[in-house]
Design an enzyme around this catalytic site. Structure first.
Site, PDB file in Angstrom:
ATOM      1  N   ASN A   7       0.963  -1.220  -0.041  1.00 21.96           N
ATOM      2  CA  ASN A   7       0.060   0.029  -0.093  1.00 21.96           C
ATOM      3  C   ASN A   7       0.945   1.230  -0.075  1.00 21.96           C
ATOM      4  O   ASN A   7       1.374   1.755   0.894  1.00 21.96           O
ATOM      5  CB  ASN A   7      -0.895  -0.184   1.263  1.00 21.96           C
ATOM      6  N   ARG A  88      -2.764  -2.078  -3.656  1.00 22.02           N
ATOM      7  CA  ARG A  88      -3.851  -1.319  -3.173  1.00 22.02           C
ATOM      8  C   ARG A  88      -3.756  -0.155  -4.134  1.00 22.02           C
ATOM      9  O   ARG A  88      -3.102   0.786  -4.114  1.00 22.02           O
ATOM     10  CB  ARG A  88      -3.685  -0.770  -1.753  1.00 22.02           C
ATOM     11  N   HIS A 177     -12.224   3.628  -0.098  1.00 20.28           N
ATOM     12  CA  HIS A 177     -12.138   3.189   1.211  1.00 20.28           C
ATOM     13  C   HIS A 177     -12.909   1.753   0.968  1.00 20.28           C
ATOM     14  O   HIS A 177     -13.478   1.125   1.757  1.00 20.28           O
ATOM     15  CB  HIS A 177     -12.934   3.453   2.391  1.00 20.28           C
ATOM     16  N   ARG A 238      -8.586  16.969   4.822  1.00 22.20           N
ATOM     17  CA  ARG A 238      -9.427  17.264   3.996  1.00 22.20           C
ATOM     18  C   ARG A 238     -10.755  17.988   4.347  1.00 22.20           C
ATOM     19  O   ARG A 238     -11.247  17.651   5.281  1.00 22.20           O
ATOM     20  CB  ARG A 238      -9.697  15.900   3.036  1.00 22.20           C
ATOM     21  N   GLU A 382      -7.479  -4.176   5.302  1.00 19.60           N
ATOM     22  CA  GLU A 382      -7.297  -4.144   3.923  1.00 19.60           C
ATOM     23  C   GLU A 382      -6.302  -5.109   3.209  1.00 19.60           C
ATOM     24  O   GLU A 382      -6.577  -5.553   2.195  1.00 19.60           O
ATOM     25  CB  GLU A 382      -7.034  -2.668   3.497  1.00 19.60           C
TER      26      GLU A 382
END
Ligand code: AMP
Length: 402
Positions: A7, A88, A177, A238, A382
């Site tokens: 990742n 990923r 996600h 963000r 993940e």
């Protein structure tokens, strides 16, 4: 089959190597602050021993070489043992919506998607390029964060702007996600011992990036992120959803150029922008306790938006059976979970505050038996899901080759 999962973020590489159909983690770790003078390395060997180092790691290629050296010194004998690498990938656009083996054509499509997620995609692609050099023999597989959201209906993913922009530029909600939302939803069904097809789930992935996902019959029906991972909830740095006219107004008032406005919204907003202190919720919780008004406001805003977002998905699902908290904040902050759930008492949600305090970074139900909705903390994994998807694709490739 041994599978390496990578990742690659802007300044970090998270990795894990799996065996036995991805049910066994042989080693995992993270290299952070790549490019700085003091990069941080944390490697966990299969037996649980942890190696932590500070060293100079100038770029992602060097990080990958360090990771492979570590794996060879204790986990595998030779890099040829790694049969596949699962990457990923944040954005697959509309053209790629399932895990795929990476060839020249896929790489070209990924490069085309790069402008849709400029904070993430260049680093994801860099990881692939480096692996194609260092682990040439292994099947490289791309697993997408956008994949799980392909089931969102058109009336939810089309934006109310002239339709021609969807046709011309594919401007629409994609959602992100997805790997995490899919993993925790499946895990929730396992924990409750109920078929996922029978559950109405809202998954709250609350980390540095944050998004909610409405899941019914095991499928994503809506999510808060959009065309890019900038939309939806307020996040670490963000802004999430704001009136789009604010952007135009600021550009005019401040004479701000496009790059600068993108930096403001992506890197200088969210809880960092409000608190002026930190994007890390641990810092904000401490500062709020010490009386910082701005830290308090940032947390209030975050909690309000998460609860409001959950509420907005109730009609999408036609009710709610399970609420999941995952990712850094969701897994660890009992305060934020408690305050979000208090705002949702009207839905019959009741937390067991004792269980809530107990479950920090560990899996478990935190609602009372009387609660109408099961509330569950599930650490996301993940990497495991990417490894499982990678194995499926690699096996197809090996079957074709043989
Ligand atoms: P992630 O993006 O999932 O890695 O989450 C990272 C974020 O999780 C960090 O920025 C922290 O704000 C947050 N976090 C981690 N541990 C805790 C904790 N114990 N309490 C509150 N927030 C935490």
């Amino acid at each position: 089959m041994k599978v390496l999962v990578l990742n690659c973020g802007s300044s970090s590489v998270k990795y894990a190597i799996f065996d036995d159909g991805a049910d066994k983690v042989l080693a995992d770790g993270i290299v952070e602050r790549i490019g700085g003078f003091k990069s941080k390395l944390k490697h966990r060997f299969g037996g649980g021993a942890i190696l932590e180092q500070e060293r100079v790691v100038p770029n992602h290629e060097e990080a990958l070489k360090i990771i492979i050296d570590l794996l060879i010194n204790g986990t595998i004998k030779n890099i040829s043992e790694i049969s596949a690498v699962g990457h990923r990938i944040v954005h697959g656009g509309e053209k790629i919506n399932r895990p795929v083996a990476i060839d020249g054509k896929v790489l070209k499509l990924l490069n085309e998607c790069a402008e849709l997620a400029p904070l993430h995609m260049p680093h994801n692609i860099l990881g692939i390029n480096v692996c194609q050099r260092i682990l040439r023999h292994a099947v490289q597989v791309a697993v997408f964060d956008t994949d799980f959201h392909q089931t969102i209906p058109d009336y939810a993913y089309i934006y109310p702007i002239p339709y021609e922009y969807y046709e011309k530029y594919k401007v629409r909600k994609y959602g992100f996600h997805g790997i995490s939302h899919k993993y925790v939803a499946k895990r929730a069904a396992e924990i409750l011992n109920v078929n996922i097809e029978e559950l109405k789930i809202i998954s709250c992935h609350l980390g540095n990036g944050a998004s909610l996902c409405a899941i019914k019959n095991g499928k994503s029906l809506d999510t808060t992120m959009g065309f890019t991972p900038l939309a939806g909830l307020m996040m670490g740095t963000r802004c999430g959803d704001i009136d789009p006219a604010v952007v135009l107004y600021l550009m005019e008032k401040e004479g701000t150029c496009l790059d600068e406005i993108a930096r403001i919204l992506n890197e200088r907003s969210g809880v960092l922008g409000i608190s002026g202190l930190s994007s890390d919720f641990r810092d904000l919780e401490k500062a709020a306790e010490k009386g910082s008004d701005k830290a308090l406001l940032a947390l209030e805003m975050f909690i309000y938006r998460v609860a409001k977002g959950i509420g907005s998905f109730i009609p999408v699902l036609g009710g709610l059976d399970v609420l999941i908290f995952t990712a850094g904040v969701g897994e660890n902050s009992s305060t934020i979970r408690s305050r979000v759930c208090k705002m949702l008492q009207c839905l019959g949600i009741e937390l067991d505050e004792h269980l809530n305090l107990e479950k920090r970074g560990i899996e478990g139900i935190i609602s009372t038996p009387a609660s109408d909705v099961k509330v569950i903390v599930i650490p996301t994994d993940e990497e495991k899901l990417i490894a499982k998807e990678t194995i499926k694709v690699a096996e197809e490739v090996f079957t074709l080759v043989n």
